[in-house]
Structures are given as C-alpha cells and as structure tokens.
Design an enzyme around this catalytic site. Structure first.
Site, mmCIF file in Angstrom:
data_model
loop_
_atom_site.group_PDB
_atom_site.id
_atom_site.type_symbol
_atom_site.label_atom_id
_atom_site.label_comp_id
_atom_site.label_asym_id
_atom_site.label_seq_id
_atom_site.Cartn_x
_atom_site.Cartn_y
_atom_site.Cartn_z
ATOM 1 N N GLU A 46 0.825 -1.208 0.000
ATOM 2 C CA GLU A 46 0.000 0.000 0.000
ATOM 3 C C GLU A 46 0.862 1.261 0.000
ATOM 4 O OE1 GLU A 46 -2.126 -2.896 2.920
ATOM 5 O OE2 GLU A 46 -0.117 -2.612 2.057
ATOM 6 N N ARG A 182 8.296 -26.272 -5.333
ATOM 7 C CA ARG A 182 9.434 -26.125 -4.426
ATOM 8 C C ARG A 182 9.785 -24.653 -4.243
ATOM 9 N NH1 ARG A 182 13.795 -30.868 -6.185
ATOM 10 N NH2 ARG A 182 12.483 -32.678 -5.635
ATOM 11 N N THR A 194 13.937 -42.244 1.435
ATOM 12 C CA THR A 194 13.964 -41.651 0.096
ATOM 13 C C THR A 194 15.377 -41.243 -0.288
ATOM 14 O OG1 THR A 194 11.680 -40.872 0.247
ATOM 15 C CG2 THR A 194 13.120 -39.722 -1.297
ATOM 16 N N GLU A 295 7.801 -34.377 0.306
ATOM 17 C CA GLU A 295 8.131 -35.250 -0.829
ATOM 18 C C GLU A 295 8.795 -36.491 -0.249
ATOM 19 O OE1 GLU A 295 9.785 -33.851 -4.511
ATOM 20 O OE2 GLU A 295 9.512 -31.760 -3.924
#
Length: 368
Positions: A46, A182, A194, A295
C-alpha cells in the site's frame, strides 16, 4: 483485484515470513500507483502504491488482496497512511488472519470515513496466503503432500537392467511444476529412506529469486545420512537433519563439517523409533518456516496423514501402469485403511500427458 493478486504473487519466496500483498490505486478508471511487498524491501504494498500516486491518491480507490495493517512493526500502520492520503475507498479481498489486525484495520478505515468493501475474490486471496494464515494462527507450517504415481497407484517403477536409479514416473512438464512448487515453499521435507534409495538433490532449480534458500529437511532417526550423498555435498547451510540418535557420533561430526545442521529431536511411534513429526513442525515454525512441501515415500506420508498434519494433497498421475512388478508400493499412505479422509475444494489439471489431483484436508480460514 486480479491485478492486485498478480502483483502479490511477485512476492513469492520473497515476502515470507510476511504475507504476499499487492496493491493497486485507481482514480477515474486509471491506475495511478501499484506495488507489492517483499520482506527485504521493507515497505508494504500500500505504501509503495501511495508513493507512486503522490497527491493523486486523494479520492482514489485502493484494491488490495489483504486487509491493510493497523499496527506498528517493522513499518508504521498502512491504515494511517491511507487516511492521511485521503483515499476515498478501499476494496480488500480478505481480512488479515493476523490476530494483531483481524478486522481492526478495516474498522479503523471506516471510522475515518473511508468506504470499505471486503470479500472480492476472497477465495483466490485465501489460497494465496494459506501458508501465512496457518503459521500466524496455528504456529505451524502449512504442509502440502506431493507424490507422483502410476495409474495403478505405484510410487516407483521397476529398475531397468544395470540402471542405478528408477525411471521417472511423470513427464518433464510435471517435473517443472514440482520445481515451481518447491520455489513457492520454504522447506522440503523427506525421510531418510527416500534419500538412501534415490540420492536426490531436493533443490529449487527454477532459478527464480528467493530471499532464503529452500531448506532441505530430512527425518533420520538413526542418522544414516551419508556424508557422500548429493544432498550433503551440495549443502550450504540449507540442510537440516532431525534425529533421535546421538548427535556427538563421528558421522554427526562429519555431517556438520560438510555444512549440515543436526537437530536432536524426541522419538515417537512404536518402540519410539521415529522422529516426532509434531516436534519437527514446531521447530520449523520457530524458524519462520511458513510452508513445507512433503516429498517422501509411503511410510512418512502415512505418518503425516495419520497424525493429521497434512493440509493439502497434490498427486501427479502418469498414464502408465506398473502392474505387479512393484509390490508394497501401491499406496500414497495407508492411513485410509482405518480412517477415510475426504479432500475438499478438489482441482484437476493437466501437465503434458499427466494430470494432477489437488485437494484440502484442512481449512485454516474456517470461521474467519
């Protein structure tokens, strides 16, 4: 308002831990000033719009995607600046979820004789700042579970003969969208399983500007992370490992020398063999992490869903079938075995030959 929302998106990865805000000043059908907020730029949207408009702001209408602030923090209150500039009308998409504002800014403007309209494109505005709303009200990050799947629900594909890694499930178009996800996130969360299976980088490769590097977070209860892994070899104060193992071990010392931060966390689960997810999210919130992209594999997905810690799910489906070659990988999470979890505000989109299904498991804006 659409222009204000588009401006606000320019603050993606640049505004946090503040919300993304865009502002447009209009007088007699002509834009006379506009701006968007970035944290390092300090000034609110603003104020930037008012400075661009100058004296022409008198009698103008301000369109802004979030209620103007009415308190002093790093800057003074925007409501005071709007009142002093003699703006005639303010159109806000939504109230500020920050308890320090929460409607008081709009009331202050009305009390000063400024016409106030609220609720224009409110749904889009809420989606834009859903992470900020979660962090500022619940003091935890907004968690999005992302997974890539075959049509028959497999998380992985068979390895080709002599191949070191599994094939990609989804197309380049889908993988580009994951990179965008991401970029929009403060942290990426995965499990050690993983990392050991795929040796991924888990980086933001969009090359778009961001104020802080994407924080790569690994849950590793027994501290099995290899100092020779890609994620460690590329660490630049952007890798954080949560573990319940002894943090003074030789491996811990080697990881620290490589630039990895190790955080000892309470264990949970059967036999207390897992890192406590709630404690992890609480620590990330303390570090001003507003949004987390999960993930991971089925085990961590299941744990996060079962604990009620996932806010949004986005599944990328590829038009292929894994068949029976991949046993025990047919679930994003097994939590549905005991309790069905319905998604709301469902959206479907195409990315190349793939399609995504996105929906919410929680609504931080409910009753606001």
């Amino acid at each position: 308002m659409q222009r204000a929302l588009a401006l606000a998106r320019h603050g993606e990865a640049l505004a946090g831990p503040n919300p993304m805000v865009g502002a447009v000043l209009v007088r007699r059908g002509r834009v006379i000033g506009e701006g968007f907020h970035t944290y390092d730029g300090l000034r609110h949207a603003e104020i930037i719009a008012l400075e661009a408009a100058g004296d022409a702001a008198r009698g103008a209408t301000l369109y802004v995607n979030l209620e103007p602030c009415c308190h002093s923090g790093r800057t003074g209150p925007c409501t005071r600046a709007l009142i002093d500039a003699r703006v005639a009308r303010v159109v806000a998409a939504m109230p500020d979820p920050n308890p320090a504002v929460a409607g008081r800014g709009l009331r202050q403007l009305r009390a000063a004789g400024i016409e106030v309209v609220s609720g224009v494109l409110a749904g889009e505005a809420r989606r834009l700042n859903e992470a900020f709303a979660t962090w500022i009200t619940a003091r935890r990050p907004f968690v999005t579970l992302k997974s890539a799947l075959t049509l028959d629900g497999s998380l992985v594909l068979p390895r080709a003969h002599n191949a070191r890694r599994p094939h990609w499930i989804t197309s380049p178009a889908s993988r580009a969208e994951v990179q965008r996800m991401r970029h929009a996130s403060d942290a990426l969360l995965t499990g050690i399983g993983t990392v050991l299976a795929d040796d991924p980088l888990l980086t933001d490769r969009t090359r778009l500007p961001r104020r802080r590097r994407l924080l790569r977070v690994i849950l590793d209860s027994r501290l099995r992370l290899s100092p020779r892994s890609q994620i460690v070899s590329t660490a630049e104060n952007d890798v954080l490992v949560f573990t319940s193992a002894t943090v003074s071990s030789k491996r811990a010392q080697a990881l620290r020398r490589a630039g990895v931060e190790i955080f000892e966390c309470d264990a949970s689960g059967k036999g207390r063999s897992r890192v406590d997810l709630r404690a992890v999210l609480a620590e990330l919130a303390r570090r001003d992490i507003l949004s987390v992209l999960l993930e991971a594999g089925a085990t961590l997905n299941q744990a996060a869903l079962a604990a009620g810690l996932v806010d949004k799910v986005r599944l990328f489906y590829a038009p292929i079938l894994a068949g029976s070659a991949i046993p025990n990988h047919s679930e994003v999470a097994a939590a549905g075995r005991s309790r069905l979890q319905a998604l709301s505000d469902l959206r479907i989109a195409r990315f190349g030959p793939d399609f995504t299904v996105e929906g919410y498991l929680s609504d931080v804006h409910r009753n606001r």
